[in-house]
Design an enzyme around this catalytic site. Structure first.
Site, short mmCIF file in Angstrom:
data_model
loop_
_atom_site.label_atom_id
_atom_site.label_comp_id
_atom_site.label_asym_id
_atom_site.label_seq_id
_atom_site.Cartn_x
_atom_site.Cartn_y
_atom_site.Cartn_z
N LYS A 177 -33.21 42.69 0.83
CA LYS A 177 -32.69 42.67 0.14
C LYS A 177 -32.39 42.98 -0.86
CE LYS A 177 -31.07 40.95 -3.57
NZ LYS A 177 -29.79 42.04 -4.37
N GLU A 252 -43.64 47.32 -8.22
CA GLU A 252 -43.23 48.99 -8.79
C GLU A 252 -41.74 48.53 -9.71
OE1 GLU A 252 -41.74 51.34 -10.03
OE2 GLU A 252 -42.00 52.36 -8.36
N CYS A 286 -37.65 55.39 -12.38
CA CYS A 286 -38.71 54.68 -13.34
C CYS A 286 -39.57 56.24 -13.59
CB CYS A 286 -39.03 53.78 -11.81
SG CYS A 286 -39.79 54.07 -10.25
N GLU A 387 -36.99 51.46 -21.83
CA GLU A 387 -36.42 51.81 -20.39
C GLU A 387 -34.79 51.97 -20.64
OE1 GLU A 387 -37.26 50.93 -16.27
OE2 GLU A 387 -37.40 52.52 -16.19
P1 ADP Z 1 -30.60 45.61 -12.37
O1 ADP Z 1 -31.04 44.74 -13.61
O2 ADP Z 1 -30.58 47.11 -12.87
O3 ADP Z 1 -29.65 45.54 -10.85
P2 ADP Z 1 -33.00 44.43 -11.40
O4 ADP Z 1 -34.72 44.85 -11.37
O5 ADP Z 1 -32.07 43.32 -11.98
O6 ADP Z 1 -32.29 45.72 -11.75
O7 ADP Z 1 -32.81 44.42 -9.65
C1 ADP Z 1 -33.50 44.97 -8.78
C2 ADP Z 1 -33.06 44.71 -7.03
O8 ADP Z 1 -33.44 42.89 -7.60
C3 ADP Z 1 -32.30 43.96 -6.85
O9 ADP Z 1 -31.93 44.18 -5.63
C4 ADP Z 1 -31.26 42.47 -7.22
O10 ADP Z 1 -30.29 41.80 -7.18
C5 ADP Z 1 -32.56 41.94 -7.62
N1 ADP Z 1 -32.76 40.71 -8.52
C6 ADP Z 1 -32.37 40.61 -9.79
N2 ADP Z 1 -33.01 39.27 -10.65
C7 ADP Z 1 -33.07 38.95 -9.82
C8 ADP Z 1 -33.76 37.09 -9.24
N3 ADP Z 1 -33.86 36.78 -10.44
N4 ADP Z 1 -34.98 37.33 -8.40
C9 ADP Z 1 -34.85 38.47 -7.63
N5 ADP Z 1 -34.86 39.51 -7.30
C10 ADP Z 1 -33.67 39.58 -8.25
#
Ligand code: ADP
Length: 485
Positions: A177, A252, A286, A387
């Site tokens: 994903k 990570e 990161c 961060e």
């Molecule tokens: P940012 O806020 O900078 O987008 P995230 O950690 O939320 O950073 O995003 C990293 C990844 O996690 C992306 O692929 C995002 O779509 C996914 N993501 C965000 N929210 C969820 C969730 N509740 N469950 C699973 N994946 C998620």
């Protein structure tokens, strides 16, 4: 240029999302729409996990020998090398990173795949010695099964290859994903995988939003392992979502890494590297070294030199080969970074360079923020604790080794740490005392296929790169034989 509709890859077929919906992805330097991406949801994740399960249990993939897997990965590496320029441009277009940087990344990823190809041939179990002489026992390594990977936008190709390589090396299958802001390179990598001969269903890509496709993948009972790279807040949600079937997790997450400069260091090299450590990829890294601790005797002068070097960085469209710093990935990210900046200023920090969003004809359509070096910062400021994922660096004076160790470790994170000193004993002491997954002495943010990387504390667990990365995709089975019958 006509805007292309991107599809999902499920079981070797390119399919629209079940909902039929799409969303746009844009160039953060210009605002231009690059493509429409399929908005995958829970139903699409179900289909992809089913396909990955079938590919894991049936068909050609379970019969691939380690040698076959090695050959496949080497073939994929060759294709990535062939299309390197295209991939570098794609990442630059979609997430803004300078082309010099993305070219370097692709070359490294080709090498990384070749490393994983080698490991595919050398996974071994053990022969054990039970106390009972009438038994024989040994262990074999078996692939964990269907893996899910949820990746961020700050290195879309990088994260995709890093998740796919060990999956292919171990004989697992994958549902990936990508982040909603950066799906194009992962999708193109999936095309290459098919061209390389990766069997249908071994590598599936479901694009879409985190709360929809990501959450469904993390919660799916048909997924055996999730590898997540992203923010700490989302990492916590993934831990909760994964509890249903107690799937294996590797995380990570974020960092607030200290970079510590002693007065006895090679200060010229330390200053140059401190700038790269904090501002590479516009700080969207990161392990960015965002807390720059400097021994008080040289703090003022050193901070001024870091700000001077930061001021020489050329900011602009990442496609320009002269660009050192591209835009932030999105309007949302720019807003977050500006919020941190306002907070820091209100709390009394003073910028020696940068300090606010860039404006003017070259910048207004994109999301540009200049490299910002702060003085008068304190450890308890929000911008120094949290961060930021943007180009803001806090310089913090310190007086003694013990004091800086305590302050550097006083964070919930533990990803990376830098130490600059010419004193050998101190280098060793600091490397052991700093609570981080990686410590770099007289360098920063070194990465190599053969060296594990990962976090402790709220920066996550599990290691990527190195033999351990592939081994985390196996489980150990013990086999007992009664030799008396
Ligand atoms: P940012 O806020 O900078 O987008 P995230 O950690 O939320 O950073 O995003 C990293 C990844 O996690 C992306 O692929 C995002 O779509 C996914 N993501 C965000 N929210 C969820 C969730 N509740 N469950 C699973 N994946 C998620």
């Amino acid at each position: 240029m006509a805007v292309r509709d991107e599809k999902l890859l499920i079981g070797g077929a390119w399919l629209p999302a079940e909902s039929g919906e799409t969303f746009e992805t844009r160039n953060p330097a210009t605002g231009e729409v690059l493509a429409r991406i399929a908005r995958g949801t829970a139903g699409d994740v179900d289909r992809a996990v089913d396909a990955a399960r079938r590919a894991f249990e049936e068909g050609p993939w379970p019969r691939f020998s380690p040698a076959d897997r090695q050959k496949l990965i080497l073939g994929l590496a060759d294709l990535l090398e062939r299309d390197a320029e295209q991939f570098a441009r794609l990442d630059t277009l979609e997430m803004g990173s300078p082309i010099r940087h993305t070219r370097g990344s692709v070359a490294m990823l080709v090498d990384l795949l070749r490393y994983f190809a080698g490991i595919a041939r050398s996974v071994e179990g053990t022969t054990n010695r039970p106390s009972d002489p009438g038994t024989f026992a040994c262990t074999v390594k078996e692939p964990v099964g269907v893996c899910g990977a949820i990746i961020p936008w700050n290195g879309p190709l990088w994260a995709s290859v890093l998740k796919l390589g060990p999956v292919l090396a171990s004989g697992c299958t994958l549902v990936l994903k990508p982040a909603e802001d950066a799906s194009l390179a992962p999708l193109r990598l999936a095309e290459l995988a098919l061209e390389a001969g990766v069997p249908a269903g071994v590598f599936n890509v479901v694009t879409g939003f985190g709360a929809e496709a990501g959450a469904a993948l993390a919660a799916h009972s048909g997924v055996d392992k999730i590898a997540f790279t992203g923010s700490e807040a989302t990492g916590r949600r993934i831990v909760q979502a994964s509890a249903g079937n107690l799937k294996r997790l590797s995380l990570e997450l974020g960092g607030k890494s200290p970079n510590i400069v002693f007065a006895d260091a090679d200060l010229e090299a330390a200053a140059k590297t401190a700038v790269i450590a904090a501002f590479a990829n516009s700080g969207q890294v990161c392990s960015a070294g965002t807390r720059l601790f400097v021994e008080r005797a040289v703090h003022r002068e050193f901070a001024a030199e870091v700000a001077r070097i930061a001021g020489t960085l050329k900011i602009g469209d990442g496609l320009d080969p002269e660009t050192d710093l591209g835009p932030l990935v999105s309007a949302r990210q720019l807003e977050r970074v500006c919020g941190h900046m306002d907070d820091a200023l209100a709390a009394g920090a003073a910028p020696l360079s940068g300090g606010g969003r860039l404006s003017g004809a070259a910048y207004d359509k994109g999301f540009f923020f200049p490299p910002t070096v702060l003085v008068e910062a304190r450890d308890d400021m929000r911008a120094v604790r949290e961060e930021i994922f943007g180009p803001i660096l806090a310089t913090l004076p310190f007086d003694s080794e013990d004091e800086v160790i305590a302050r550097a470790n006083a964070t919930e994170f533990g990803l990376g740490a830098g130490v600059w000193t010419s004193h050998l004993g101190r280098a060793h002491r600091m490397a052991r005392a700093l609570k981080a997954g990686s410590v770099w002495v007289n360098c920063y943010n070194r990465i190599d296929p053969a060296v594990p990387s990962g976090g402790i504390k709220a920066s996550g667990h599990g290691r990527e790169y190195g033999r351990q990365h592939v081994e985390e995709h196996f489980q150990t089975k013990s086999i007992w034989i009664d030799t008396t019958v």
